[in-house]
Design a protein around this motif. Structure first.
Motif, PDB file in Angstrom:
ATOM      1  N   TYR A 103       0.738  -1.161  -0.029  1.00 21.89           N
ATOM      2  CA  TYR A 103       0.082   0.066   0.114  1.00 21.89           C
ATOM      3  C   TYR A 103       1.126   1.180  -0.078  1.00 21.89           C
ATOM      4  CZ  TYR A 103      -3.878   2.976   1.776  1.00 21.89           C
ATOM      5  OH  TYR A 103      -4.652   4.095   1.930  1.00 21.89           O
ATOM      6  N   PHE A 104       0.850   2.045  -0.971  1.00 23.36           N
ATOM      7  CA  PHE A 104       1.301   3.448  -1.054  1.00 23.36           C
ATOM      8  C   PHE A 104       0.385   4.531  -0.783  1.00 23.36           C
ATOM      9  CE2 PHE A 104       3.551   0.716  -4.013  1.00 23.36           C
ATOM     10  CZ  PHE A 104       4.983   1.142  -3.921  1.00 23.36           C
ATOM     11  N   ALA A 105       0.776   5.493   0.215  1.00 24.27           N
ATOM     12  CA  ALA A 105      -0.183   6.355   0.402  1.00 24.27           C
ATOM     13  C   ALA A 105       0.458   7.754   0.700  1.00 24.27           C
ATOM     14  CB  ALA A 105      -0.889   6.155   1.723  1.00 24.27           C
ATOM     15  N   PHE A 106       0.176   8.901   0.361  1.00 24.79           N
ATOM     16  CA  PHE A 106       0.543  10.055   0.241  1.00 24.79           C
ATOM     17  C   PHE A 106       0.096  10.734   1.708  1.00 24.79           C
ATOM     18  CE2 PHE A 106       0.096  14.913  -0.349  1.00 24.79           C
ATOM     19  CZ  PHE A 106       1.348  15.099  -0.724  1.00 24.79           C
ATOM     20  N   PHE A 131       3.913  -1.037   3.658  1.00 25.64           N
ATOM     21  CA  PHE A 131       3.299   0.281   3.647  1.00 25.64           C
ATOM     22  C   PHE A 131       4.370   1.302   3.105  1.00 25.64           C
ATOM     23  CE2 PHE A 131       1.950   4.028   5.544  1.00 25.64           C
ATOM     24  CZ  PHE A 131       0.489   4.269   5.194  1.00 25.64           C
ATOM     25  N   PHE A 132       4.069   1.899   2.654  1.00 20.32           N
ATOM     26  CA  PHE A 132       4.974   3.221   2.127  1.00 20.32           C
ATOM     27  C   PHE A 132       4.308   4.376   1.927  1.00 20.32           C
ATOM     28  CE2 PHE A 132       5.890  -0.614  -0.813  1.00 20.32           C
ATOM     29  CZ  PHE A 132       6.986  -1.124   0.010  1.00 20.32           C
ATOM     30  N   LEU A 133       5.091   5.306   2.970  1.00 18.49           N
ATOM     31  CA  LEU A 133       4.244   6.552   3.006  1.00 18.49           C
ATOM     32  C   LEU A 133       5.117   7.740   2.185  1.00 18.49           C
ATOM     33  CD1 LEU A 133       2.271   8.469   4.855  1.00 18.49           C
ATOM     34  CD2 LEU A 133       4.441   8.830   6.280  1.00 18.49           C
ATOM     35  N   ILE A 134       4.544   8.344   1.284  1.00 17.32           N
ATOM     36  CA  ILE A 134       4.882   9.281   0.495  1.00 17.32           C
ATOM     37  C   ILE A 134       4.818  10.738   1.070  1.00 17.32           C
ATOM     38  CG2 ILE A 134       4.709  10.351  -1.874  1.00 17.32           C
ATOM     39  CD1 ILE A 134       2.932   7.822  -2.454  1.00 17.32           C
ATOM     40  N   LEU A 144      13.320   5.495  12.195  1.00 17.27           N
ATOM     41  CA  LEU A 144      13.324   4.305  13.352  1.00 17.27           C
ATOM     42  C   LEU A 144      12.144   3.531  13.215  1.00 17.27           C
ATOM     43  CD1 LEU A 144      15.907   6.011  15.355  1.00 17.27           C
ATOM     44  CD2 LEU A 144      16.603   4.415  13.542  1.00 17.27           C
ATOM     45  N   GLU A 145      11.089   4.112  13.474  1.00 16.60           N
ATOM     46  CA  GLU A 145       9.807   3.404  13.493  1.00 16.60           C
ATOM     47  C   GLU A 145       9.172   3.686  12.183  1.00 16.60           C
ATOM     48  OE1 GLU A 145       8.843   2.015  16.319  1.00 16.60           O
ATOM     49  OE2 GLU A 145      10.861   2.462  17.289  1.00 16.60           O
ATOM     50  N   PRO A 146       8.295   2.502  12.011  1.00 12.07           N
ATOM     51  CA  PRO A 146       7.328   2.535  10.807  1.00 12.07           C
ATOM     52  C   PRO A 146       6.278   3.786  10.913  1.00 12.07           C
ATOM     53  CG  PRO A 146       7.172   0.729  12.057  1.00 12.07           C
ATOM     54  CD  PRO A 146       8.182   1.236  12.789  1.00 12.07           C
ATOM     55  N   PRO A 147       5.815   4.180   9.814  1.00 10.41           N
ATOM     56  CA  PRO A 147       5.638   3.585   8.730  1.00 10.41           C
ATOM     57  C   PRO A 147       7.348   3.914   7.856  1.00 10.41           C
ATOM     58  CG  PRO A 147       4.602   5.699   8.443  1.00 10.41           C
ATOM     59  CD  PRO A 147       4.996   5.466  10.010  1.00 10.41           C
ATOM     60  N   GLU A 148       7.574   3.199   6.912  1.00 14.34           N
ATOM     61  CA  GLU A 148       8.753   3.385   5.836  1.00 14.34           C
ATOM     62  C   GLU A 148       8.233   4.654   5.024  1.00 14.34           C
ATOM     63  OE1 GLU A 148      11.304   0.040   4.984  1.00 14.34           O
ATOM     64  OE2 GLU A 148       9.186  -0.808   4.567  1.00 14.34           O
TER      65      GLU A 148
END
Length: 518
Positions: A103-106, A131-134, A144-148
Motif C-alpha cells: 500500500y502506497f499512501a501520500f 506500507f510506503f508513506l509518500i 527508526l519506527e514505521p511507517p517507511e
C-alpha cells in the motif's frame, strides 16, 4: 502490447524528452516518468510482490500517482486506487477486500490527513504486508519506527526494469464502486479493457501523437474518468498531463493559460465554476484559441452551460457516459458534430448499447420506450472481485446491465432518464444509501433509517437520513447523528441532514417507500 504500462513505455521510447507531467514548477519527461516507475517496480519486486498480487494506492493528483500506478503495473501487479477521502475503517475494508499485499499512501495535509487514515487502516489489516508513506519532504531520513518513507526506498532502486509480460485478460486495475447492495465492490478491469478505452481517444477526440494534446488534470485520478480519459489517454498519444490536486476555478484557468491547455475534461459543476470565474483579467481569447476538446461526464450538463461555454470558448462540450465497470467510457457525443443537449451520445467504436427490461428482454425499438441501459464490448469488466454472484447478476452473455434508465432517439443517440433507483450523486460522487444505512444502524439511538438524496443548489443532491429513534435515546439530537456520521464516512458521503420521524412509510411487504420521503 499486453501490459497497460506499454502506454507509458511506448511513448517513452518514441518521445523520451517530451514533457509527460507538469506539476507546479516541476516538469517530468517521459524518460523520467518511465525510469521512476521502474524504480517502484523494483521496490515491489524486492519486497516479494508477485505478478497477480494487488497493490493499493491513496494519492491525489500528483506525479507520484502516475509513477506508482505504472510501477505497480510493470511489476505485473494489479493497481487498487483508493479515494483519498476514505476514513480508516473504510481503508481497512478496501485493503482486506482487495487482498492488497502492499500500500502506497501520500501524507496529505492537516485538513486532509490521507497518510494518517491510510496508516491506521493498514495497521487494522493483517493481509497487507508493506506500507510506503509518500512525504513531500523527500530529504527526510528513513524513520527508526514505521511507517517507511517512499522516497529513500525508491532512490536505492535501479531505473531499469523488465516489465512483466501480462496477458490481455489479466486484471490491471480494481476500481471500487458502491452498489445498492451495501459495501463497495471491486470492478476488475483487464489490461485490454483499460488500454482499449484509452486508445479510443483517437476516434473520440482525434488524438494524434504527432500533434499531442496538453491535458488539464482536475478530475481525481483515483476515479475511472480521470484515470482513463486524462492520464492513460494522454500517455497513449504522447501528450502532456498538467496536474491540479483539487479543482478551483481560478487556478485552473491560470494553468490553462500558462500551459496552453488543449484538452479539458470535467463534471458539470467544474464547467459552471470556470464560467463563473471568468472576468476581464483573463485572456479568454487565448484560452479559447488553445482549447481543442472539452469533455464532460458524471451527470447531464444544463443547456445554459453548453451555450455559455460555446460562446466564451468557441468549443462544444462533448458529453459522454460510462461507469467504473465499463473502464469507463461507453458512449460519447461525436467529435465535430453539434451536440444533442441532454444526450450522452452514441456507443463508442467497439461497444454496443441497448435498452432492456428487468428480465433482460429487449425493450422495443421505439423513441419513447424507456429501459435499463445494457452495454457490451471491449470495455466491460472481467467481474466483481471475489463476488461471482454479483458478477452473474450484472453480466449476461457479455452484456453488462448499468442500473441506469434511458431512452434512445431515432438516430441512435442515448439519453439518461433516471439514475439507478437509490443512487445519490453528490458533487459528482456516487453515494449509495444502503452502505450508509448499514453503518447508521450501528448507532444505539437508531432504530430504523432511510438515506435519500434531496435537491441541493451547488452539489446537485445532498444526503439526508430519515431516522426513527430508539425510545430510550431521547437525548440524541439530529446534530449528534450528523457529527457521528462525519466520523464514520468519507466527507462526500456522510448525511448533512438528519430528520427524526415517528415512523417511515412502507409497502405491505415492509419495504420503505423512499419516494414518499423528502
Amino acid at each position: 502490447m499486453g501490459n497497460l504500462a506499454s502506454l507509458l513505455e511506448t511513448s517513452a521510447e518514441k518521445y523520451p524528452d517530451r514533457t509527460a507531467i507538469v506539476f507546479g514548477d516541476s516538469r517530468f519527461t517521459y524518460a523520467q516518468v518511465n525510469g521512476a516507475a521502474n524504480q517502484v517496480a523494483n521496490l515491489l519486486a524486492s519486497r516479494g510482490v508477485q505478478p497477480g498480487d494487488t497493490v493499493a494506492l491513496s494519492c491525489p493528483n500528483l506525479p507520484y500517482f502516475t509513477i506508482i500506478y505504472y510501477g505497480i503495473l510493470k511489476a505485473g501487479a494489479t493497481v487498487v486506487p483508493l479515494n483519498v477521502l476514505l476514513k480508516p475503517r473504510e481503508v481497512a475494508y478496501h485493503l482486506a477486500d482487495s487482498g492488497a499485499k502492499a500500500y502506497f499512501a501520500f501524507e496529505g495535509s492537516a485538513e486532509l490527513p490521507i497518510g494518517d487514515a491510510a496508516w491506521e487502516g493498514f495497521q487494522a489489516t493483517d493481509s497487507c504486508q508493506e506500507f510506503f508513506l509518500i512525504k513531500l519532504d523527500s530529504e527526510a531520513p528513513a524513520p527508526l519506527e514505521p511507517p517507511e518513507y517512499y522516497a529513500p526506498l525508491v532512490a536505492e532502486q535501479p531505473p531499469t526494469f523488465d516489465t512483466v509480460d501480462t496477458d490481455d485478460d489479466d486484471v490491471a486495475v480494481i476500481l471500487y464502486t458502491s452498489g445498492t447492495t451495501g459495501q463497495p465492490k471491486g470492478a476488475e478491469l483487464r489490461h485490454r479493457n483499460m488500454r482499449d478505452n484509452a486508445l479510443a481517444g483517437k476516434d473520440l477526440f482525434g488524438a494524434d501523437e504527432d500533434r499531442p494534446d496538453t491535458y488539464l488534470c482536475v478530475l481525481p485520478l483515483f476515479h475511472s474518468f480521470g484515470q482513463t480519459v486524462i492520464q492513460n489517454g494522454a500517455f497513449a498519444f504522447g501528450g502532456t498531463v498538467v496536474m491540479l490536486p483539487r479543482f478551483e476555478a481560478e487556478p485552473a484557468l491560470n494553468l490553462m493559460l500558462r500551459e496552453s491547455v488543449t484538452f479539458f475534461a470535467g463534471v458539470p459543476t467544474m464547467y459552471w465554476g470556470l464560467l463563473g470565474a471568468l472576468d476581464e483579467s483573463f485572456d479568454v481569447a487565448t484560452l479559447a484559441k488553445n482549447l481543442r476538446v472539452a469533455a464532460a461526464g458524471g451527470s447531464a450538463l444544463p443547456v445554459d452551460i453548453h451555450r455559455q461555454f460555446k460562446e466564451r470558448f468557441g468549443v462544444t462540450i462533448l458529453e459522454g457516459y460510462g461507469l467504473s465497470e465499463t473502464s469507463p467510457v461507453a458512449s460519447f457525443s461525436p467529435y465535430g458534430q453539434e451536440p444533442r443537449v441532454g444526450s450522452i451520445g452514441v456507443p463508442i467504436p467497439g461497444v454496443e448499447m441497448k435498452l432492456i427490461n428487468d428480465d433482460w428482454s429487449d425493450v422495443p425499438d421505439d423513441p419513447d420506450a424507456i429501459g435499463e441501459i445494457a452495454i457490451k464490448g471491449h470495455n466491460i469488466m472481467k467481474g466483481y472481485h471475489d463476488r461471482p454472484e454479483a458478477t452473474d447478476e450484472a453480466i449476461r452473455d457479455g452484456w453488462f446491465r448499468s442500473g441506469d434508465l434511458g431512452r434512445k432517439d431515432e438516430d441512435g443517440y442515448y439519453y439518461i432518464v433516471d439514475r439507478s433507483k437509490d443512487m445519490i450523486i453528490r458533487g459528482g460522487y456516487n453515494v449509495y444509501p444502503r452502505e450508509l444505512e448499514e453503518v447508521l444502524m450501528e448507532h444505539p439511538a437508531v432504530s430504523l433509517v432511510a438515506v435519500i438524496g434531496v435537491p441541493h443548489e451547488s452539489h446537485g443532491e445532498e444526503i439526508k437520513a430519515v431516522v426513527v429513534k430508539n425510545k430510550d435515546h431521547d437525548d440524541v439530537s439530529e446534530d449528534d447523528l450528523v457529527a457521528w456520521g462525519k466520523e464514520q464516512f468519507a466527507s462526500y458521503k456522510y448525511p448533512r441532514v438528519v430528520e427524526f420521524r415517528d415512523e417511515l412509510p412502507m409497502t405491505s411487504t415492509g419495504k420503505i417507500l423512499k419516494r414518499e420521503l423528502s
